[in-house]
Design a protein around this motif. Sequence first.
Motif: not given
Length: 416
Positions: A104-110, A311-318
């Motif tokens: 959902e957010s940057e906390q879930h980036n890898v 992650c999906t929730g933090d990436m750019g719209f396009p």
Amino acid sequence: MIDVNLLRENTDDAKQRLVTKGLSPERVDDFLALDTRWRTMIQELDTKRALLNTYSRERNIEKAKEVKVVVKSQEEQIRLIEEERSALLTLFPNIPFRDVPVGESEQHNVVLREVGEKPQFSFVPKDYLTLGRELQLIDVERSAKVAGSRFGYLKNEAVLLEMGLIQHAFATLRAYGFQPILPPVMIRPAMLHAMGKTKFIEEHDAFFVAEDDLYLAGSSEHTIGPLYAGETLLEASLPQRFVGFSTCFRREAGSYGKDTKGILRVHQFDKVEMFSFAHPDHSEEEHQKLLGFQEALVSSLELPYRVVEICTGDMGFPDARQYDIETWIPSEQTYRETHSCSNTTDFQARGLHARYRGQDGETHFLHTLNATAFAIQRMLIALLENHQTENGGIRIPTVLQSYVGMKEINAPHTTI
């Protein structure tokens, strides 16, 4: 704009992946219901038009008049539904690849990897604003007097560093087939929407010149991307890579209270950007190449960094996949984003009607990718802090010395 056929033919899979980017499942259902209604009305209209043609050939004037009234009514209904359908579709982000980290957010980036050694100072290091002020490289006080908050003057060797970064990026990337380009810094609303930047407008992050109906570009990619709008390229010409430089403008409306001092998050900044028009079969390979170019550029500046998959929730719209490079900032003892690298697949190309013609003679949508080469202000911050010396100077990385004309910045200027 996403491929509507993915919604129609793989509804459950598309819905599941879109939800991970923050789209409500009800919105998918609403669109599909409207889309079904639209397609049904198109079929009915085609039937009526065929009937109208029959009556016209038979010179059945009365029947033709009756059907013509119905046709005009249906055409207006379809026009209204098409507007509603198109508006709803602009709310759909690009569908992420299946193997993108879900979160959902940057906390879930890898974090994929960390590269380079963080500097170990034998003295108390200074932050970039202190260094910039003492060496008369950055002046945010006077820029506030002139233009308000979130602006900054670059002065003296900071200007030479910027010019050096630009020349270094262009020289490096031209060797890999990148074509130099200086894009416009203003863009028509329709083109910005076609690039999938509707949120950039709706969240009031874009500067708008109402008298001319133009937006100021928030990134170099905004105006490089539409280069081939409405055109069809030859498959043999792909990939087409561009490296561009421009000044960019953002209101930073969603960052109230964040990084208000200095030049990290400003209304006006300079950027060197990579952009690639690629074949769909090779866009993921091209994405890795762009990321590799980014890493080579950062490494050449002798800076420690890490690569993060968004992650999906933090990436750019396009974006269907996005990586960030975060560079180490000693004064904060943390990594800060300095680069992004995105594969938008055919999302932007569909909005722009940008295609290529294959060897089979058929036309297909291009894939577009963008990647930061250097966001100048942020790279200056990293350079000043990581390469500061005990005597209060700044060591110039070897690759920039010929451009800057010195090995170290170590003497403040006498001007007030």
